[in-house]
Design a protein around this motif. Structure first.
Motif, PDB file in Angstrom:
ATOM      1  N   SER B 106       0.832  -1.198   0.000  1.00  0.00           N
ATOM      2  CA  SER B 106       0.000   0.000   0.000  1.00  0.00           C
ATOM      3  C   SER B 106       0.870   1.253   0.000  1.00  0.00           C
ATOM      4  CB  SER B 106      -0.899  -0.046   1.233  1.00  0.00           C
ATOM      5  OG  SER B 106      -1.275   1.239   1.614  1.00  0.00           O
ATOM      6  N   PHE B 107       1.942   1.186   0.777  1.00  0.00           N
ATOM      7  CA  PHE B 107       2.827   2.342   0.872  1.00  0.00           C
ATOM      8  C   PHE B 107       3.397   2.715  -0.495  1.00  0.00           C
ATOM      9  CE2 PHE B 107       7.205   3.849   1.231  1.00  0.00           C
ATOM     10  CZ  PHE B 107       6.972   5.062   1.827  1.00  0.00           C
ATOM     11  N   GLN B 108       3.793   1.669  -1.253  1.00  0.00           N
ATOM     12  CA  GLN B 108       4.363   1.942  -2.577  1.00  0.00           C
ATOM     13  C   GLN B 108       3.399   2.748  -3.445  1.00  0.00           C
ATOM     14  OE1 GLN B 108       7.372   1.639  -3.357  1.00  0.00           O
ATOM     15  NE2 GLN B 108       7.917   0.523  -1.486  1.00  0.00           N
ATOM     16  N   TRP B 109       2.115   2.389  -3.394  1.00  0.00           N
ATOM     17  CA  TRP B 109       1.125   3.099  -4.211  1.00  0.00           C
ATOM     18  C   TRP B 109       0.901   4.518  -3.723  1.00  0.00           C
ATOM     19  CZ3 TRP B 109      -0.053   1.888  -8.869  1.00  0.00           C
ATOM     20  CH2 TRP B 109       0.047   0.549  -9.278  1.00  0.00           C
ATOM     21  N   HIS B 110       0.844   4.679  -2.385  1.00  0.00           N
ATOM     22  CA  HIS B 110       0.670   6.039  -1.850  1.00  0.00           C
ATOM     23  C   HIS B 110       1.851   6.911  -2.255  1.00  0.00           C
ATOM     24  CE1 HIS B 110      -2.977   5.466   0.342  1.00  0.00           C
ATOM     25  NE2 HIS B 110      -2.496   4.505   1.100  1.00  0.00           N
ATOM     26  N   LEU B 111       3.046   6.329  -2.191  1.00  0.00           N
ATOM     27  CA  LEU B 111       4.246   7.078  -2.547  1.00  0.00           C
ATOM     28  C   LEU B 111       4.185   7.511  -4.007  1.00  0.00           C
ATOM     29  CD1 LEU B 111       7.024   8.056  -1.594  1.00  0.00           C
ATOM     30  CD2 LEU B 111       7.984   5.883  -2.339  1.00  0.00           C
ATOM     31  N   LYS B 112       3.763   6.568  -4.863  1.00  0.00           N
ATOM     32  CA  LYS B 112       3.662   6.894  -6.296  1.00  0.00           C
ATOM     33  C   LYS B 112       2.682   8.035  -6.518  1.00  0.00           C
ATOM     34  CE  LYS B 112       4.742   2.726  -8.841  1.00  0.00           C
ATOM     35  NZ  LYS B 112       4.151   1.579  -9.513  1.00  0.00           N
ATOM     36  N   ALA B 113       1.527   7.934  -5.813  1.00  0.00           N
ATOM     37  CA  ALA B 113       0.508   8.971  -5.964  1.00  0.00           C
ATOM     38  C   ALA B 113       1.041  10.313  -5.477  1.00  0.00           C
ATOM     39  CB  ALA B 113      -0.738   8.589  -5.179  1.00  0.00           C
ATOM     40  N   ALA B 114       1.805  10.267  -4.382  1.00  0.00           N
ATOM     41  CA  ALA B 114       2.359  11.504  -3.842  1.00  0.00           C
ATOM     42  C   ALA B 114       3.348  12.103  -4.840  1.00  0.00           C
ATOM     43  CB  ALA B 114       3.049  11.227  -2.510  1.00  0.00           C
ATOM     44  N   GLN B 115       4.182  11.218  -5.424  1.00  0.00           N
ATOM     45  CA  GLN B 115       5.165  11.711  -6.399  1.00  0.00           C
ATOM     46  C   GLN B 115       4.474  12.302  -7.617  1.00  0.00           C
ATOM     47  OE1 GLN B 115       7.323   8.104  -6.555  1.00  0.00           O
ATOM     48  NE2 GLN B 115       8.952   8.813  -5.163  1.00  0.00           N
ATOM     49  N   ILE B 124      -0.466  10.970   3.641  1.00  0.00           N
ATOM     50  CA  ILE B 124      -0.447   9.578   4.075  1.00  0.00           C
ATOM     51  C   ILE B 124       0.960   9.010   3.965  1.00  0.00           C
ATOM     52  CG2 ILE B 124      -1.279   7.278   3.478  1.00  0.00           C
ATOM     53  CD1 ILE B 124      -3.913   8.797   2.668  1.00  0.00           C
ATOM     54  N   THR B 125       1.672   9.362   2.891  1.00  0.00           N
ATOM     55  CA  THR B 125       3.058   8.919   2.737  1.00  0.00           C
ATOM     56  C   THR B 125       3.890   9.380   3.928  1.00  0.00           C
ATOM     57  OG1 THR B 125       2.779   9.193   0.379  1.00  0.00           O
ATOM     58  CG2 THR B 125       5.015   8.921   1.162  1.00  0.00           C
ATOM     59  N   ALA B 126       3.715  10.662   4.270  1.00  0.00           N
ATOM     60  CA  ALA B 126       4.462  11.209   5.405  1.00  0.00           C
ATOM     61  C   ALA B 126       4.122  10.445   6.669  1.00  0.00           C
ATOM     62  CB  ALA B 126       4.128  12.685   5.568  1.00  0.00           C
ATOM     63  N   TYR B 127       2.839  10.164   6.831  1.00  0.00           N
ATOM     64  CA  TYR B 127       2.381   9.472   8.042  1.00  0.00           C
ATOM     65  C   TYR B 127       2.991   8.083   8.122  1.00  0.00           C
ATOM     66  CZ  TYR B 127      -0.769   7.728  11.627  1.00  0.00           C
ATOM     67  OH  TYR B 127      -1.275   7.202  12.771  1.00  0.00           O
ATOM     68  N   MET B 128       3.023   7.384   6.944  1.00  0.00           N
ATOM     69  CA  MET B 128       3.555   6.016   6.960  1.00  0.00           C
ATOM     70  C   MET B 128       5.063   6.009   7.153  1.00  0.00           C
ATOM     71  SD  MET B 128       1.129   4.001   4.275  1.00  0.00           S
ATOM     72  CE  MET B 128       1.354   2.353   4.887  1.00  0.00           C
ATOM     73  N   TYR B 129       5.741   7.053   6.643  1.00  0.00           N
ATOM     74  CA  TYR B 129       7.186   7.156   6.873  1.00  0.00           C
ATOM     75  C   TYR B 129       7.503   7.314   8.357  1.00  0.00           C
ATOM     76  CZ  TYR B 129       9.592   7.285   2.382  1.00  0.00           C
ATOM     77  OH  TYR B 129      10.187   6.940   1.205  1.00  0.00           O
ATOM     78  N   ASP B 130       6.481   7.686   9.153  1.00  0.00           N
ATOM     79  CA  ASP B 130       6.695   7.839  10.588  1.00  0.00           C
ATOM     80  C   ASP B 130       6.758   6.486  11.290  1.00  0.00           C
ATOM     81  OD1 ASP B 130       7.339   9.920  12.146  1.00  0.00           O
ATOM     82  OD2 ASP B 130       5.302  10.435  12.751  1.00  0.00           O
ATOM     83  N   GLY B 131       6.742   5.411  10.491  1.00  0.00           N
ATOM     84  CA  GLY B 131       6.945   4.092  11.085  1.00  0.00           C
ATOM     85  C   GLY B 131       5.724   3.204  11.030  1.00  0.00           C
TER      86      GLY B 131
END
Lengths: 157, 454
Positions: B106-115, B124-131
């Protein structure tokens, strides 16, 4: 009933001894009551120690009352500790003994920081609920501060 | 039907708009509860219950996921984000996978969307990067919050301010933090500052000070508590009173009432330079009770009881019990302290007619709260020996067992000792049972056990 309680008490049940003493006390036979309360106290049954101390207190026998209140206070009994402060507020030895008992308990009554987080987690009901533990802690704090007022030298850093 | 076919045709040709519409169409058709409440939005209980048992059609969900995935593969950021959400919650896909596995995907997709520039995905990407499901990376987390904030995401603005203030993922910079704090509206500003001030260190106190300047009652109360910890009780008292008498409507009245209750406590226990003064204590407990606060009522009742004003005491204890109605899903227990005191007043006929039966009704209600061990042990004895009540050995045993259940219980020793003796001798209606007695002796110091005749 009284006979069977007597039988149990003679077999060594301190709870039955205490009950027997209560029956004698209601009947006005104070010496018998004292005897059984004392027996139960010897078996380390502390609720009896407090009742015995109460009798001595009412009789005006302060030294005996103090002895037994001291025993009862060992289980952090609020009333026993309060009576001790009333009877011998300036006796440093006994007062530091009471302080030690109080300090062995959790006496924190403040919510600390971060109440907002707690409110968000539990809702304010959590804060409003008056737990018996907190009420006791407040009473213990009150007794402790009383002792410290009478004996400033017992204040620890 | 024709519409669906038309849509299908266009979608298959790769038209993004049609793909999204088609995916949403299948999603709706699946019967999945679409109208989930947003954060801060509330729904009625009926609405919730009506939707709680809804079972979505898995086939349609899978179809919806397929089309969102198609959109994502064609490079649509919104679809990528949606795919991320669906993988995380296992909606229409990845049914057998572990949560951690799904989280990583899921993170990979959020990251792609953010990019690709989709703002909600940045947060959400930022939130998931928080661990969350991925390895913690504060720098990346900050980077994406900042990106989202630059695009005007309000929540991220608050996060960026927090990170500048604390120096997580970026060098600490109070000026920058202030810049971002200034962008927030009053409510978010308070929330961010409360989050920053929740520690006990100097810096937290500095942030707390800003809320105190706004006369925020919760902050005043928190500062007062910090003062208590330091031992500065006179300032604490001042702050508690100021917090309690605030007219701010930002918080539940309980916050103000708790502050007044604590002010009362300071007079009741008498800390440091504050002299013990029951009259002052009563004053603050009473104003706390006026806000319908249980603790206030109980403490008022206690002080009246000690003074011998049993009528006022009874009134306050009764109010303490009734106040629980304010919390429909709240406290499990009626206030056990108040119940016990009412019982005591009735039993001894203090200011009212003696009524033993009613007293024991209240005692039993108080004993329902297993944190009040004193009343439980008392009832156990009274039922065992028939003091004031009829002998009821079964009930007595239950109460003794309750009192002797945990080793931290106030009457653990006494209750277990009694149970051991009951089975050792066979007392009342209970048969002698040495094996059972041994179970209880095992919980007690060895010298308690009597010698048995062989």
């Amino acid at each position: 009933m009284k006979n069977s309680i007597k039988k149990w008490a003679q077999a060594g049940d301190p709870n039955a001894m205490t009950q027997l003493a209560e029956i004698y006390l209601t009947g006005g036979e104070i010496e018998e009551a004292k005897k059984y309360f004392a027996q139960a106290t010897e078996k380390n049954y502390l609720p009896a120690a407090k009742r015995l101390a109460d009798i001595f207190y009412d009789e005006g026998n302060e030294p005996e009352a103090i002895t037994y209140y001291k025993k009862a206070a060992a289980r952090a009994d609020i009333e026993a500790m309060e009576k001790l402060v009333e009877l011998c507020p300036f006796d440093e030895e006994i007062m530091s003994y009471v302080l030690e008992i109080i300090d062995g308990q959790c006496n924190e009554i403040y919510f600390h920081s971060n109440s907002l987080k707690k409110i968000m987690l539990f809702g304010t009901t959590r804060m409003a609920e008056y737990m018996p533990g907190q009420a006791m802690a407040i009473e213990r704090r009150r007794i402790k501060n009383k002792i410290l007022k009478f004996n400033p030298s017992l204040r620890r850093a | 039907m024709t519409e669906e076919k038309n849509l299908l045709k266009k979608a298959e040709a790769g038209d993004i708009e049609s793909i999204k519409r088609l995916a949403n169409y299948y999603d709706k058709k699946s019967g999945r509860w679409r109208e989930e409440p947003k954060v801060g939005e509330s729904i009625s209980i009926d609405e919730f219950l009506a939707n709680a048992d809804t079972k979505a059609n898995e086939d349609y969900l899978a179809e919806a996921f397929k089309w969102f995935m198609r959109g994502a593969e064609l490079g649509d950021a919104e679809c990528m984000d949606e795919v991320g959400h669906r993988i995380y919650d296992a909606i229409g896909c990845c049914k057998d996978e572990e949560w951690t596995e799904r989280g990583k995907k899921s993170f990979q997709w959020h990251l792609k969307a953010a990019q690709a520039g989709y703002v909600p995905a940045m947060r959400i990407t930022a939130y998931m990067y928080d661990g969350l499901c991925v390895e913690k990376d504060e720098v990346q987390s900050f980077y994406w919050y900042l990106e989202a904030a630059k695009h005007g995401d309000k929540k991220s603005v608050g996060e960026v301010a927090k990170r500048y203030a604390k120096g997580t993922g970026v060098e600490k910079n109070i000026d920058e933090a202030n810049k971002y704090l200034a962008m927030l509206d009053a409510e978010d500003y308070r929330h961010v500052l409360h989050a920053l001030s929740c520690g006990d260190d100097e810096e937290s106190l500095m942030w707390l000070e800003r809320l105190v300047e706004l006369d925020d009652p919760l902050a005043l109360k928190n500062k007062a508590e910090a003062c208590c910890k330091r031992g500065d009780y006179s300032q604490a008292l001042e702050l508690f009173i100021k917090a309690g008498t605030s007219d701010s409507e930002n918080y539940d009245p309980d916050v103000l009432a708790e502050a007044l209750f604590q002010a009362g406590n300071l007079y009741y226990t008498g800390e440091d330079t504050i002299r013990q003064n029951y009259r002052h204590a009563l004053r603050y407990y009473r104003s706390s009770a006026k806000k319908k606060y249980i603790k206030g009522y109980v403490q008022c009742g206690k002080i009246y009881f000690d003074k011998g004003d049993y009528k006022s005491a009874l009134m306050n204890f009764n109010l303490a019990i009734k106040t629980r109605d304010r919390y429909p899903f709240g406290s499990r227990y009626l206030n056990t302290i108040a119940l016990e005191y009412i019982g005591r007043i009735a039993e001894n006929g203090l200011g009212v007619d003696r009524d033993i039966e009613m007293a024991y009704k209240y005692y039993e209600a108080a004993a329902k709260d297993n944190r009040n061990q004193g009343i439980i042990f008392r009832l156990a004895n009274d039922y065992f020996y028939g003091n004031n009540v009829e002998v009821d050995t079964a009930k007595a045993l239950l109460y003794f067992e309750e009192a002797g259940k945990y080793s931290h219980n106030e009457y653990y020793f006494e209750a277990n000792l009694k149970l051991a003796w009951i089975y050792e001798l066979g007392q009342g209606d209970v048969e002698k049972d040495l094996a059972k007695a041994d179970e209880y002796w095992a919980k007690l110091p060895p010298e308690c056990k009597p010698a048995r005749a062989q």
